[in-house]
Design an enzyme around this catalytic site. Structure first.
Site, PDB file in Angstrom:
ATOM      1  N   GLU A  57      75.751  55.678 -28.388  1.00 25.51           N
ATOM      2  CA  GLU A  57      75.896  57.128 -28.194  1.00 25.51           C
ATOM      3  C   GLU A  57      77.291  57.495 -28.690  1.00 25.51           C
ATOM      4  OE1 GLU A  57      76.984  60.068 -24.523  1.00 25.51           O
ATOM      5  OE2 GLU A  57      75.469  58.528 -24.098  1.00 25.51           O
ATOM      6  N   ARG A  61      83.677  63.812 -29.299  1.00 23.21           N
ATOM      7  CA  ARG A  61      85.026  64.030 -28.775  1.00 23.21           C
ATOM      8  C   ARG A  61      86.073  63.911 -29.868  1.00 23.21           C
ATOM      9  NH1 ARG A  61      85.059  60.810 -22.924  1.00 23.21           N
ATOM     10  NH2 ARG A  61      83.028  61.582 -22.192  1.00 23.21           N
ATOM     11  N   LYS A 145      70.650  62.648 -17.750  1.00 22.93           N
ATOM     12  CA  LYS A 145      71.910  61.913 -17.581  1.00 22.93           C
ATOM     13  C   LYS A 145      72.484  62.251 -16.196  1.00 22.93           C
ATOM     14  CE  LYS A 145      76.558  61.904 -19.746  1.00 22.93           C
ATOM     15  NZ  LYS A 145      76.769  60.747 -20.601  1.00 22.93           N
TER      16      LYS A 145
END
Length: 228
Positions: A57, A61, A145
């Protein structure tokens, strides 16, 4: 008179999400990757695949996230590469164009979720409250999640949420480590775990990815131990 709950909106159209859920369960652990340099993407993918960790994943960022997704997917075509920390529909499209096979968001953004459903791109939004799980369920999502897991009560909270939401499962991320991943994976409420401990930048800052491979291999040994 019993009330019949509407069927999930995407289930009527295709089985893309269900196929992804099956893949996710088989993966067991999804490494959460933060990369500042595109040149690290391919060797990192090779190291993870060598360890049997066939997913990543890549978080949005950093400015090069989309390029890293593309580089990892090209380096290891059999790898299930997705995008994390996706906050906007625009980022969804950037990730899809780069070859992302799934989307992960830290919170519940209905615009992002609906867009992913509309384009048949599996999405795991963050849900840590009953209201958020309800919102996800109302759109047909059975897997979400749970982030940041440690700060929101970890496995105990997940089990408490799973009790009324029968069949809903979670991918905890944030505070998952070698110390507790076996406990997480042993719960039927957990489909897989997300973690950073095997892909921390300090492990390959010198260009040597052998430590990544070693730690990832140890993590996958836990998956095999728990799930066979």
């Amino acid at each position: 008179m019993a009330i019949t709950r509407p069927r999930a909106p995407y289930i009527e159209r295709n089985i893309t999400f269900d196929q992804f859920y099956t893949t996710l369960e088989s993966l067991g652990i999804v490494p959460v990757v933060v990369l500042d340099k595109v040149e690290d993407a391919a060797p990192l993918a090779h190291a993870l695949m060598a360890a049997g960790m066939k997913s990543a994943e890549v978080t949005f960022r950093t400015a090069c996230a989309a390029e890293c997704i593309a580089a990892m997917a090209e380096a290891e075509p059999e790898m299930c590469v997705g995008a994390g920390t996706v906050l906007t529909v625009e980022q969804v499209e950037q990730a899809r164009a780069a070859g992302a096979k799934f989307i992960v968001s830290p919170g519940y953004n209905e615009d992002v979720v609906k867009h992913c459903i509309d384009i048949d791109l599996p999405v795991l939004p963050g849900t840590v409250t009953p209201s958020e799980v309800t919102a996800a369920e109302n759109l047909g999502l059975k897997i979400t999640k749970f982030f940041p897991a440690a700060q929101y009560g970890g496995l105990n909270t997940i089990k408490a949420l799973a009790a009324p939401f029968v069949g809903h499962r979670f991918m905890p991320t944030g505070g998952v480590s070698t110390a507790n991943v076996e406990e997480y994976l042993s719960s039927s409420a957990i489909i897989a775990c997300g973690g950073t401990w095997m892909v921390k930048p300090a492990l390959f800052a010198d260009g040597d990815f052998s430590k990544v491979e070693q730690i990832a291999r140890e993590a996958m040994d836990v998956v095999k131990k728990v799930r066979g």
